[in-house]
Design a protein around this motif. Sequence first.
Motif, PDB file in Angstrom:
ATOM      1  N   LEU A  79       0.825  -1.210   0.000  1.00 35.24           N
ATOM      2  CA  LEU A  79       0.000   0.000   0.000  1.00 35.24           C
ATOM      3  C   LEU A  79       0.861   1.263   0.000  1.00 35.24           C
ATOM      4  CD1 LEU A  79      -2.814   1.254   0.167  1.00 35.24           C
ATOM      5  CD2 LEU A  79      -2.683   1.014   2.658  1.00 35.24           C
ATOM      6  N   GLU A  92      -6.685   8.555   1.973  1.00 40.25           N
ATOM      7  CA  GLU A  92      -6.967   7.243   1.386  1.00 40.25           C
ATOM      8  C   GLU A  92      -6.000   6.189   1.935  1.00 40.25           C
ATOM      9  OE1 GLU A  92      -8.867   4.432  -1.123  1.00 40.25           O
ATOM     10  OE2 GLU A  92      -9.467   6.422  -0.435  1.00 40.25           O
ATOM     11  N   ARG A  96      -7.201   2.892   4.085  1.00 36.59           N
ATOM     12  CA  ARG A  96      -6.879   1.528   3.646  1.00 36.59           C
ATOM     13  C   ARG A  96      -5.976   0.818   4.659  1.00 36.59           C
ATOM     14  NH1 ARG A  96      -5.813   1.685  -2.860  1.00 36.59           N
ATOM     15  NH2 ARG A  96      -7.808   2.599  -3.457  1.00 36.59           N
ATOM     16  N   ASN A 106     -12.633  -5.620   1.592  1.00 36.59           N
ATOM     17  CA  ASN A 106     -13.625  -4.882   0.801  1.00 36.59           C
ATOM     18  C   ASN A 106     -14.827  -5.728   0.497  1.00 36.59           C
ATOM     19  OD1 ASN A 106     -12.084  -2.626   0.848  1.00 36.59           O
ATOM     20  ND2 ASN A 106     -11.101  -3.055  -1.111  1.00 36.59           N
TER      21      ASN A 106
END
Length: 106
Positions: A79, A92, A96, A106
Amino acid sequence: MKLHGFIASSGFLLFAATPGAADTYDGFGHMMWGGGHGMFGGLMMLIFWALIIGLIVLAVRGFSNRPDPGTGQSAVDILREPYARGEIDEDEFERRRAKLESGKRN
């Protein structure tokens, strides 16, 4: 690839050295262990088979597509890459990362 060169050179050396380790018949139809060369012949035969087995193990490991355990990146490390490239913003990234650390999907 380094492994191919190692296998090729080991194979050449192995087969160049094997005539002295060959077994012979004792005249009565029996194979003499070590080729009649006493302890040295038996030792050479053991070394020969150890090299053959070792080359087989190296070949299987070298050609397997299985990744080594422990060398992969964690999900958070993956990530970080788009965040570092500027593809996602800090909000963001944090959202996450929090999801990944909490174990939700998700």
